[in-house]
Scaffold this motif. Sequence first.
Motif, PDB file in Angstrom:
ATOM      1  N   LEU A 163       0.818  -1.214   0.000  1.00  0.00           N
ATOM      2  CA  LEU A 163       0.000   0.000   0.000  1.00  0.00           C
ATOM      3  C   LEU A 163       0.850   1.261   0.000  1.00  0.00           C
ATOM      4  N   THR A 164       1.829   1.329   0.884  1.00  0.00           N
ATOM      5  CA  THR A 164       2.589   2.570   1.081  1.00  0.00           C
ATOM      6  C   THR A 164       3.965   2.556   0.422  1.00  0.00           C
ATOM      7  N   GLY A 165       4.470   1.377   0.075  1.00  0.00           N
ATOM      8  CA  GLY A 165       5.825   1.287  -0.463  1.00  0.00           C
ATOM      9  C   GLY A 165       6.901   1.336   0.601  1.00  0.00           C
ATOM     10  N   LEU A 166       6.500   1.416   1.876  1.00  0.00           N
ATOM     11  CA  LEU A 166       7.478   1.408   2.956  1.00  0.00           C
ATOM     12  C   LEU A 166       8.039   0.002   3.144  1.00  0.00           C
ATOM     13  N   ALA A 167       9.107  -0.087   3.922  1.00  0.00           N
ATOM     14  CA  ALA A 167       9.648  -1.397   4.278  1.00  0.00           C
ATOM     15  C   ALA A 167       8.577  -2.213   5.000  1.00  0.00           C
ATOM     16  N   ASN A 168       8.603  -3.536   4.784  1.00  0.00           N
ATOM     17  CA  ASN A 168       7.706  -4.399   5.548  1.00  0.00           C
ATOM     18  C   ASN A 168       8.458  -5.002   6.733  1.00  0.00           C
ATOM     19  N   ARG A 169       7.822  -5.919   7.449  1.00  0.00           N
ATOM     20  CA  ARG A 169       8.439  -6.483   8.655  1.00  0.00           C
ATOM     21  C   ARG A 169       9.762  -7.187   8.330  1.00  0.00           C
ATOM     22  N   ARG A 170       9.789  -7.916   7.230  1.00  0.00           N
ATOM     23  CA  ARG A 170      11.001  -8.653   6.870  1.00  0.00           C
ATOM     24  C   ARG A 170      12.188  -7.712   6.683  1.00  0.00           C
ATOM     25  N   LEU A 171      11.977  -6.638   5.903  1.00  0.00           N
ATOM     26  CA  LEU A 171      13.063  -5.691   5.668  1.00  0.00           C
ATOM     27  C   LEU A 171      13.411  -4.937   6.951  1.00  0.00           C
ATOM     28  N   LEU A 172      12.402  -4.609   7.749  1.00  0.00           N
ATOM     29  CA  LEU A 172      12.655  -3.926   9.026  1.00  0.00           C
ATOM     30  C   LEU A 172      13.559  -4.772   9.915  1.00  0.00           C
ATOM     31  N   VAL A 173      13.251  -6.054  10.045  1.00  0.00           N
ATOM     32  CA  VAL A 173      14.071  -6.935  10.883  1.00  0.00           C
ATOM     33  C   VAL A 173      15.508  -6.964  10.382  1.00  0.00           C
ATOM     34  N   GLU A 174      15.689  -7.004   9.056  1.00  0.00           N
ATOM     35  CA  GLU A 174      17.044  -6.988   8.492  1.00  0.00           C
ATOM     36  C   GLU A 174      17.774  -5.699   8.867  1.00  0.00           C
ATOM     37  N   ARG A 175      17.092  -4.567   8.727  1.00  0.00           N
ATOM     38  CA  ARG A 175      17.717  -3.275   9.000  1.00  0.00           C
ATOM     39  C   ARG A 175      18.036  -3.121  10.492  1.00  0.00           C
ATOM     40  N   VAL A 176      17.116  -3.540  11.354  1.00  0.00           N
ATOM     41  CA  VAL A 176      17.364  -3.438  12.795  1.00  0.00           C
ATOM     42  C   VAL A 176      18.508  -4.357  13.196  1.00  0.00           C
ATOM     43  N   SER A 177      18.556  -5.545  12.622  1.00  0.00           N
ATOM     44  CA  SER A 177      19.656  -6.476  12.907  1.00  0.00           C
ATOM     45  C   SER A 177      20.996  -5.856  12.543  1.00  0.00           C
ATOM     46  N   GLN A 178      21.054  -5.234  11.366  1.00  0.00           N
ATOM     47  CA  GLN A 178      22.288  -4.580  10.932  1.00  0.00           C
ATOM     48  C   GLN A 178      22.666  -3.443  11.874  1.00  0.00           C
TER      49      GLN A 178
END
Length: 322
Positions: free
Chosen positions: A161-176
Amino acid sequence: MVYLDEHVSNMITEADIHSAKILIVDDQESNIQVLEGVLGAANYTSVSSTMDPYQVYDLHRQNHYDLILLDLKMAGMDGFQVLEALKNIEADSYLSVLVVTANPDYKLRALQSGAKDFISKPFDMAEVLARVHNLLEVRLLHQRARTYAKTQEFMALHDPLTGLANRRLLVERVSQAIIHAKRNSSIMAVMYLDLDGFRQINNTLGHEVGDLLLKLVAARLVAAVRQEDTVARLGGDEFVIAMPHVTNVNGVTLAAEKIIKTMSRPYTIQGHNINLTASAGIGLYPENGKDVKTLLKNADAALLDAKQANKNTYRISERAYS
């Protein structure tokens, strides 16, 4: 043989093939005229030519031709040198070059140099058209397949809907971000955020207005954060902002205040003036969590604290990582 998704294959039409960009490279004007005539009679509508092989690299870099008809024997710079130069542009793509030669001994070398097919002089017009058509179809299929793959990859990592990161990408970014903070003995933050009263807007104005509102909220959030931050939508009106490279807690609180203020500005959608606020909960690494799951859980709990404190505010988690 190239195996492609049926959806991709169905995207190529005869109109696509006949409007594809073709470049003819030959130092003999008569050969160019013959090929232009053959292609024009077959309704190819975007055919260019050059008699200067030294121009081919720059022309292709600017125009990204779908097919290059390349004479191998030219004065100054031969076709093999042109092929070598073109590889720098099409290193990760399908270099669609159809070489033209009167010397059958050149054919194998041309294929080894990156050409995809060849035609012989003197020209057999039916053969020329068949090989041009086939190469263009393969080239366009490769392009569509790459675009389709990129689209699929984007959809796997982003909210539709928004083109924002989803949960999967968020978890990757937070992990990094956690790995970086641990390595540098620094902090990072996640901010859980939702809209106060969003359900009522959906119920009274409808889901179409609600979806448009979420898109506007997403745009405001992206504009309100730093370039290195990640804004994600987890579903409904739940958003999370990952904030790596945080210098101190004051910076996080200032960001929270700015975001909540930004969210509270009125929205105008389909003639409706909408006023709503946002609440946020903040989790800090390492104080509130040393892994993604714990950090997000404690930020979400802090959001609940903010909701219970009359909303339109933020709370920093007071829960230890353990």
